[in-house]
Design a protein around this motif. Structure first.
Motif, mmCIF file in Angstrom:
data_model
loop_
_atom_site.group_PDB
_atom_site.id
_atom_site.type_symbol
_atom_site.label_atom_id
_atom_site.label_comp_id
_atom_site.label_asym_id
_atom_site.label_seq_id
_atom_site.Cartn_x
_atom_site.Cartn_y
_atom_site.Cartn_z
ATOM 1 N N LEU A 122 0.846 -1.189 0.000
ATOM 2 C CA LEU A 122 0.000 0.000 0.000
ATOM 3 C C LEU A 122 0.881 1.239 0.000
ATOM 4 O O LEU A 122 2.016 1.190 0.479
ATOM 5 N N PRO A 123 0.366 2.351 -0.485
ATOM 6 C CA PRO A 123 1.148 3.589 -0.433
ATOM 7 C C PRO A 123 1.499 3.954 1.009
ATOM 8 O O PRO A 123 0.677 3.793 1.920
ATOM 9 N N LYS A 124 2.707 4.448 1.216
ATOM 10 C CA LYS A 124 3.156 4.818 2.560
ATOM 11 C C LYS A 124 2.239 5.864 3.182
ATOM 12 O O LYS A 124 2.002 5.841 4.385
ATOM 13 N N SER A 125 1.743 6.766 2.358
ATOM 14 C CA SER A 125 0.861 7.807 2.903
ATOM 15 C C SER A 125 -0.423 7.192 3.461
ATOM 16 O O SER A 125 -0.927 7.634 4.498
ATOM 17 N N LEU A 126 -0.945 6.164 2.788
ATOM 18 C CA LEU A 126 -2.153 5.495 3.292
ATOM 19 C C LEU A 126 -1.847 4.759 4.593
ATOM 20 O O LEU A 126 -2.629 4.823 5.548
ATOM 21 N N ILE A 127 -0.717 4.095 4.651
ATOM 22 C CA ILE A 127 -0.335 3.395 5.879
ATOM 23 C C ILE A 127 -0.205 4.384 7.034
ATOM 24 O O ILE A 127 -0.642 4.123 8.154
ATOM 25 N N GLY A 128 0.355 5.545 6.749
ATOM 26 C CA GLY A 128 0.466 6.577 7.782
ATOM 27 C C GLY A 128 -0.896 7.031 8.273
ATOM 28 O O GLY A 128 -1.112 7.199 9.480
ATOM 29 N N ARG A 129 -1.828 7.219 7.347
ATOM 30 C CA ARG A 129 -3.195 7.617 7.731
ATOM 31 C C ARG A 129 -3.874 6.506 8.530
ATOM 32 O O ARG A 129 -4.581 6.772 9.508
ATOM 33 N N VAL A 130 -3.657 5.267 8.132
ATOM 34 C CA VAL A 130 -4.234 4.128 8.846
ATOM 35 C C VAL A 130 -3.674 4.065 10.264
ATOM 36 O O VAL A 130 -4.422 3.909 11.237
ATOM 37 N N ASP A 131 -2.366 4.183 10.392
ATOM 38 C CA ASP A 131 -1.749 4.122 11.716
ATOM 39 C C ASP A 131 -2.268 5.235 12.629
ATOM 40 O O ASP A 131 -2.532 5.009 13.811
ATOM 41 N N LYS A 132 -2.421 6.430 12.076
ATOM 42 C CA LYS A 132 -2.917 7.558 12.874
ATOM 43 C C LYS A 132 -4.342 7.288 13.354
ATOM 44 O O LYS A 132 -4.661 7.454 14.530
ATOM 45 N N ARG A 133 -5.199 6.841 12.437
ATOM 46 C CA ARG A 133 -6.606 6.587 12.810
ATOM 47 C C ARG A 133 -6.710 5.395 13.762
ATOM 48 O O ARG A 133 -7.502 5.422 14.712
ATOM 49 N N ALA A 134 -5.923 4.362 13.536
ATOM 50 C CA ALA A 134 -5.941 3.195 14.425
ATOM 51 C C ALA A 134 -5.547 3.614 15.837
ATOM 52 O O ALA A 134 -6.174 3.191 16.814
ATOM 53 N N ALA A 135 -4.523 4.458 15.954
ATOM 54 C CA ALA A 135 -4.088 4.931 17.274
ATOM 55 C C ALA A 135 -5.191 5.741 17.948
ATOM 56 O O ALA A 135 -5.420 5.602 19.156
ATOM 57 N N GLU A 136 -5.897 6.565 17.175
ATOM 58 C CA GLU A 136 -7.009 7.347 17.729
ATOM 59 C C GLU A 136 -8.104 6.443 18.292
ATOM 60 O O GLU A 136 -8.754 6.783 19.272
ATOM 61 N N GLY A 182 -7.510 3.388 19.409
ATOM 62 C CA GLY A 182 -6.930 2.433 20.348
ATOM 63 C C GLY A 182 -6.789 1.041 19.763
ATOM 64 O O GLY A 182 -6.898 0.044 20.472
ATOM 65 N N MET A 183 -6.543 0.972 18.459
ATOM 66 C CA MET A 183 -6.443 -0.308 17.762
ATOM 67 C C MET A 183 -5.042 -0.479 17.187
ATOM 68 O O MET A 183 -4.331 0.496 16.975
ATOM 69 N N SER A 184 -4.713 -1.724 16.898
ATOM 70 C CA SER A 184 -3.482 -1.987 16.160
ATOM 71 C C SER A 184 -3.769 -1.791 14.676
ATOM 72 O O SER A 184 -4.926 -1.713 14.247
ATOM 73 N N ARG A 185 -2.713 -1.725 13.878
ATOM 74 C CA ARG A 185 -2.875 -1.612 12.432
ATOM 75 C C ARG A 185 -3.668 -2.813 11.895
ATOM 76 O O ARG A 185 -4.592 -2.652 11.096
ATOM 77 N N SER A 186 -3.311 -4.013 12.351
ATOM 78 C CA SER A 186 -4.005 -5.217 11.867
ATOM 79 C C SER A 186 -5.483 -5.186 12.224
ATOM 80 O O SER A 186 -6.338 -5.518 11.399
ATOM 81 N N SER A 187 -5.782 -4.795 13.462
ATOM 82 C CA SER A 187 -7.189 -4.723 13.881
ATOM 83 C C SER A 187 -7.948 -3.712 13.038
ATOM 84 O O SER A 187 -9.092 -3.940 12.648
ATOM 85 N N PHE A 188 -7.303 -2.584 12.756
ATOM 86 C CA PHE A 188 -7.960 -1.560 11.946
ATOM 87 C C PHE A 188 -8.253 -2.074 10.541
ATOM 88 O O PHE A 188 -9.340 -1.877 10.019
ATOM 89 N N PHE A 189 -7.266 -2.734 9.918
ATOM 90 C CA PHE A 189 -7.503 -3.274 8.579
ATOM 91 C C PHE A 189 -8.627 -4.304 8.596
ATOM 92 O O PHE A 189 -9.465 -4.346 7.691
ATOM 93 N N GLY A 190 -8.653 -5.167 9.623
ATOM 94 C CA GLY A 190 -9.740 -6.138 9.731
ATOM 95 C C GLY A 190 -11.083 -5.458 9.893
ATOM 96 O O GLY A 190 -12.081 -5.842 9.262
ATOM 97 N N PHE A 191 -11.130 -4.420 10.724
ATOM 98 C CA PHE A 191 -12.353 -3.654 10.946
ATOM 99 C C PHE A 191 -12.811 -2.995 9.648
ATOM 100 O O PHE A 191 -13.980 -3.080 9.262
ATOM 101 N N ALA A 192 -11.884 -2.333 8.952
ATOM 102 C CA ALA A 192 -12.230 -1.646 7.711
ATOM 103 C C ALA A 192 -12.690 -2.631 6.632
ATOM 104 O O ALA A 192 -13.666 -2.373 5.914
ATOM 105 N N ALA A 193 -12.010 -3.763 6.534
ATOM 106 C CA ALA A 193 -12.403 -4.763 5.543
ATOM 107 C C ALA A 193 -13.785 -5.328 5.854
ATOM 108 O O ALA A 193 -14.610 -5.518 4.950
ATOM 109 N N THR A 194 -14.055 -5.571 7.121
ATOM 110 C CA THR A 194 -15.368 -6.084 7.513
ATOM 111 C C THR A 194 -16.464 -5.083 7.167
ATOM 112 O O THR A 194 -17.514 -5.460 6.643
ATOM 113 N N LEU A 195 -16.221 -3.803 7.448
ATOM 114 C CA LEU A 195 -17.206 -2.776 7.090
ATOM 115 C C LEU A 195 -17.448 -2.756 5.588
ATOM 116 O O LEU A 195 -18.591 -2.683 5.136
ATOM 117 N N ALA A 196 -16.383 -2.807 4.820
ATOM 118 C CA ALA A 196 -16.514 -2.751 3.366
ATOM 119 C C ALA A 196 -17.250 -3.966 2.810
ATOM 120 O O ALA A 196 -18.022 -3.851 1.859
#
Length: 157
Positions: A98-112, A114-128
């Motif tokens: 993935l683009p580094k800028s997207l990973i940075g945005r994901v990490d920032k939102r995941a931290a907000e 209280g999730m890990s990067r993996s948990s956030f991706f799983g959450f986002a994929a489930t929503l989609a």
């Protein structure tokens, strides 16, 4: 996977409250002022207990039959009920680019959140997957590739 069904004990608590606990999960219980509230909280508590066992790579216990449940002294028993819980779904490591800028945005939102990067991706994929793409303002578009899934080239209209 098939749901696991666990017995719960419903008992009367102090000051018109109810309590529920699980013989197969010591320390796992919930309370409320109504039957609906107590059962709802008990379902959430059991799901959390199952997740905790999965995080520690421990197997789920076998459900105790109602006739083998031993009520403790002082229990103000009202009824037994059953709560179904989905067994843990094992994780699998995947590599994605993935683009580094997207990973940075994901990490920032995941931290907000209280999730890990993996948990956030799983959450986002489930929503989609679980929601209609139209609810996100997205609609299926033509594939960017000129090759269809069959391997044939698309005919131009």
């Amino acid at each position: 996977m098939k749901k696991h069904l666990y017995p719960a004990v419903l008992e009367r608590g102090p000051k018109a409250t109810l309590g529920a606990w699980f013989p197969d999960f010591p320390g796992c219980g919930a309370g409320g002022r109504s039957l609906e509230e107590t059962i709802g909280k008990a379902e959430k508590a059991l799901a959390q207990a199952v997740d905790l066992l999965a995080e520690h790579n421990r197997a789920l216990p076998q459900p105790t039959p109602f006739e083998q449940i031993v009520l403790p002294r002082g229990c103000h028993f009202l009824a037994y009920f059953v709560v179904g819980v989905d067994p843990p779904d094992p994780s699998e490591r995947v590599n994605v680019y993935l683009p580094k800028s997207l990973i940075g945005r994901v990490d920032k939102r995941a931290a907000e959140l209280g999730m890990s990067r993996s948990s956030f991706f799983g959450f986002a994929a489930t929503l989609a997957i679980d929601r209609q793409l139209s609810s996100f303002g997205l609609y299926p578009t033509e594939p960017r590739s000129k090759v269809l899934k069959t391997g044939r080239l698309r005919a131009k209209a």
